[in-house]
Write an enzyme that holds these catalytic residues in place. Structure first.
Site, PDB file in Angstrom:
ATOM      1  N   LYS A  35       0.867  -1.182   0.000  1.00  0.00           N
ATOM      2  CA  LYS A  35       0.000   0.000   0.000  1.00  0.00           C
ATOM      3  C   LYS A  35       0.898   1.225   0.000  1.00  0.00           C
ATOM      4  O   LYS A  35       2.058   1.147   0.424  1.00  0.00           O
ATOM      5  CB  LYS A  35      -0.861  -0.016   1.277  1.00  0.00           C
ATOM      6  N   GLY A  67     -20.954   5.892   6.505  1.00  0.00           N
ATOM      7  CA  GLY A  67     -20.021   6.313   5.443  1.00  0.00           C
ATOM      8  C   GLY A  67     -20.616   5.971   4.092  1.00  0.00           C
ATOM      9  O   GLY A  67     -20.702   4.802   3.715  1.00  0.00           O
ATOM     10  N   GLY A 114     -19.622   7.041   0.958  1.00  0.00           N
ATOM     11  CA  GLY A 114     -18.735   7.484  -0.117  1.00  0.00           C
ATOM     12  C   GLY A 114     -18.916   6.585  -1.326  1.00  0.00           C
ATOM     13  O   GLY A 114     -20.026   6.082  -1.596  1.00  0.00           O
ATOM     14  N   ASN A 115     -17.832   6.339  -2.037  1.00  0.00           N
ATOM     15  CA  ASN A 115     -17.904   5.536  -3.265  1.00  0.00           C
ATOM     16  C   ASN A 115     -18.483   4.157  -3.014  1.00  0.00           C
ATOM     17  O   ASN A 115     -19.374   3.701  -3.725  1.00  0.00           O
ATOM     18  CB  ASN A 115     -16.498   5.392  -3.859  1.00  0.00           C
ATOM     19  N   VAL A 116     -17.977   3.477  -1.989  1.00  0.00           N
ATOM     20  CA  VAL A 116     -18.443   2.110  -1.722  1.00  0.00           C
ATOM     21  C   VAL A 116     -19.782   2.129  -0.992  1.00  0.00           C
ATOM     22  O   VAL A 116     -20.702   1.393  -1.350  1.00  0.00           O
ATOM     23  CB  VAL A 116     -17.400   1.320  -0.895  1.00  0.00           C
TER      24      VAL A 116
HETATM   25  P1  NAD Z   1     -14.701   7.444   0.356  1.00  0.00           P
HETATM   26  O1  NAD Z   1     -13.661   8.413   0.805  1.00  0.00           O
HETATM   27  O2  NAD Z   1     -15.313   7.592  -1.009  1.00  0.00           O
HETATM   28  O3  NAD Z   1     -15.940   7.445   1.395  1.00  0.00           O
HETATM   29  C1  NAD Z   1     -15.802   7.514   2.762  1.00  0.00           C
HETATM   30  C2  NAD Z   1     -17.042   8.230   3.317  1.00  0.00           C
HETATM   31  O4  NAD Z   1     -17.002   8.142   4.739  1.00  0.00           O
HETATM   32  C3  NAD Z   1     -17.114   9.714   2.958  1.00  0.00           C
HETATM   33  O5  NAD Z   1     -18.400  10.027   2.444  1.00  0.00           O
HETATM   34  C4  NAD Z   1     -16.862  10.420   4.290  1.00  0.00           C
HETATM   35  O6  NAD Z   1     -17.510  11.661   4.398  1.00  0.00           O
HETATM   36  C5  NAD Z   1     -17.418   9.407   5.267  1.00  0.00           C
HETATM   37  N1  NAD Z   1     -16.933   9.526   6.641  1.00  0.00           N
HETATM   38  C6  NAD Z   1     -15.705   9.875   7.069  1.00  0.00           C
HETATM   39  N2  NAD Z   1     -15.652   9.873   8.398  1.00  0.00           N
HETATM   40  C7  NAD Z   1     -16.878   9.507   8.838  1.00  0.00           C
HETATM   41  C8  NAD Z   1     -17.458   9.308  10.112  1.00  0.00           C
HETATM   42  N3  NAD Z   1     -16.772   9.507  11.225  1.00  0.00           N
HETATM   43  N4  NAD Z   1     -18.746   8.913  10.183  1.00  0.00           N
HETATM   44  C9  NAD Z   1     -19.469   8.713   9.056  1.00  0.00           C
HETATM   45  N5  NAD Z   1     -18.974   8.894   7.823  1.00  0.00           N
HETATM   46  C10 NAD Z   1     -17.699   9.282   7.722  1.00  0.00           C
HETATM   47  O7  NAD Z   1     -14.062   6.003   0.540  1.00  0.00           O
HETATM   48  P2  NAD Z   1     -14.522   4.645  -0.159  1.00  0.00           P
HETATM   49  O8  NAD Z   1     -13.710   4.415  -1.366  1.00  0.00           O
HETATM   50  O9  NAD Z   1     -16.013   4.582  -0.213  1.00  0.00           O
HETATM   51  O10 NAD Z   1     -14.011   3.585   0.908  1.00  0.00           O
HETATM   52  C11 NAD Z   1     -14.702   3.369   2.127  1.00  0.00           C
HETATM   53  C12 NAD Z   1     -13.922   2.357   2.986  1.00  0.00           C
HETATM   54  O11 NAD Z   1     -13.806   1.124   2.298  1.00  0.00           O
HETATM   55  C13 NAD Z   1     -12.472   2.781   3.282  1.00  0.00           C
HETATM   56  O12 NAD Z   1     -12.116   2.317   4.566  1.00  0.00           O
HETATM   57  C14 NAD Z   1     -11.656   2.053   2.234  1.00  0.00           C
HETATM   58  O13 NAD Z   1     -10.314   1.862   2.623  1.00  0.00           O
HETATM   59  C15 NAD Z   1     -12.433   0.759   2.167  1.00  0.00           C
HETATM   60  N6  NAD Z   1     -12.269   0.039   0.900  1.00  0.00           N
HETATM   61  C16 NAD Z   1     -12.566   0.658  -0.275  1.00  0.00           C
HETATM   62  C17 NAD Z   1     -12.407  -0.050  -1.485  1.00  0.00           C
HETATM   63  C18 NAD Z   1     -12.762   0.587  -2.798  1.00  0.00           C
HETATM   64  O14 NAD Z   1     -12.877  -0.146  -3.798  1.00  0.00           O
HETATM   65  N7  NAD Z   1     -12.965   1.884  -2.862  1.00  0.00           N
HETATM   66  C19 NAD Z   1     -11.955  -1.379  -1.453  1.00  0.00           C
HETATM   67  C20 NAD Z   1     -11.690  -1.975  -0.222  1.00  0.00           C
HETATM   68  C21 NAD Z   1     -11.844  -1.256   0.951  1.00  0.00           C
END
Ligand code: NAD
Length: 365
Positions: free
Chosen positions: A94, A194, A196-198
């Protein structure tokens, strides 16, 4: 945001690298510095027994370099076990870039980072993580072939987040089958923390199935957008953990499952996308088991994204990506049952299988 709350005073007491609690036998850690572009990056290569270390790049405004180091070490270690349990021939790595992705991410900085990645000759392969987009990976691709997660228009597999969400959905269904005897999530009360994207893509899967979904986020605009799009409810309370729910889906921060939250947790299942959900894997895995809360291990059920980017290296198609991601259902069910049989935590059951695969490959060499 997706980094973890870390007591930096505690970190200062330890030796900076080999003494870090998250060091855990990393093979190599690379510190990258470039004065002209302002690049400060750390690449963690945890283990390459199964293959090159693949893992995304996160850009975050860390409060200290210690925090950045701790984050990259925990994340790269997690990648080792994620790929191992998923049956991919990949090691764990990473990268983190220190800085604000909104204001400090420039094309020059990304290209310089790409050059550092290239200098490792394929031992580390990057992809996107928090603070990164497919367009950033497209840029990195112009200076190194050791990058995945590039746009479909450029021959890549595109944004991995919807596939990650689909894998989490599969893992959640398997946990429901185990706990409730049925994997149908209709009418189940599910809190997605949360969006976000996922998280958003998970909400879509859940609302299509008729689950009763509550969402929480620190971004109010996003909450309203997702509520309006899928007809789900915004959680208006102040302590989500204490709410009575069927499933808690952490999709934001790591380490949300800790001494404080476990005491309050009123969920029957935990299944979400966030990396490193358990603040302390052994201790908190056991506390969940003692409380009868089924924990679907994060590194097992959030592997959809790595399956998606691995397709770029192995040239498999969309059908195979979906097949491998749907298989998360079977693996999760198997591991939940194995934990019962062996009377261990679900985290440990998944970890043991991943470690056994790495050990077997090592012995073949
Ligand atoms: P992202 O940054 O798009 O979304 C994260 C969301 O969490 C944001 O909307 C943010 O405002 C919110 N957030 C932050 N702090 C918060 C809190 N205290 N309470 C509530 N919401 C809060 O990230 P993502 O790509 O959606 O990834 C989410 C998680 O999944 C991360 O931990 C990432 O490492 C993990 N992950 C993502 C992928 C992927 O394909 N994107 C793959 C494996 C793991």
């Amino acid at each position: 945001m997706v980094t973890e709350v870390i007591n930096t005073n505690e970190l200062h007491k330890m030796d900076p690298v080999f003494g870090q609690m998250s060091f855990d036998d990393h093979e190599q850690i690379v510190f990258c510095n470039d004065k002209d572009t302002g690049l400060k990056a750390i690449i963690g290569i945890h283990n390459t027994v199964l293959g090159p270390a693949l893992g995304g790049t996160r850009m975050w405004n860390y409060t200290s370099e210690w925090e950045a180091l701790n984050d990259v070490l925990r994340l790269s270690r997690g990648m080792t076990y994620k790929s191992a349990i998923t049956g991919l021939n990949l090691g764990g790595g990473k990268a983190v870039l220190i800085g604000d992705a909104k204001t400090q991410k420039t094309p020059e900085l990304m290209l310089k980072f790409g050059e550092f990645v290239h200098s490792l000759n394929g031992k580390y392969i990057t992809a996107e993580d928090v603070g990164m987009a497919t367009s950033d990976m497209d840029l990195v691709r112009t200076v190194t072939p050791y990058v995945t997660g590039i746009s479909e228009s450029k021959g890549g597999a595109g944004n991995p987040s919807p596939i990650t969400a689909y894998g989490v959905f599969m893992g959640m269904k398997a946990a429901a089958k185990y706990k409730f005897g049925s994997d149908i999530l209709e009418d189940k009360v599910i809190y997605v923390q949360g969006i976000g994207n996922v998280g958003e893509a998970l909400v879509e899967n859940l609302s299509n199935e008729g689950a009763k979904v509550y969402i929480s986020d620190i971004n109010q605009e996003r909450l309203e957008e997702v509520r309006d799009k899928y007809g789900v409810e915004i959680y208006g309370g102040s302590n989500l953990y204490a709410e009575k729910m069927d499933i808690y889906a952490p999709c934001a921060l790591g380490a949300t499952i800790n001494d404080i939250t476990i005491k309050q947790l009123n969920a029957k299942i935990i299944a979400g996308a966030a990396n490193n959900q358990l603040a302390e894997e052994k201790k908190h895995g056991q506390m969940l088991r003692d409380k009868g809360i089924v924990y679907a291990p994060d590194f097992l059920i959030n592997a959809g994204g790595i399956i998606n980017v691995y397709a770029e290296l192995e040239n498999y198609d969309r059908k195979e990506i979906i097949r491998k991601t749907e298989n998360i259902y079977n693996t999760t069910l198997e591991i939940l049952k194995k934990a019962d049989t062996d009377n261990i935590t679900t985290y440990q059951a998944a970890f043991n299988i991943a470690q056994a695969r790495i050990d077997a490959r090592k012995n073949e060499k």
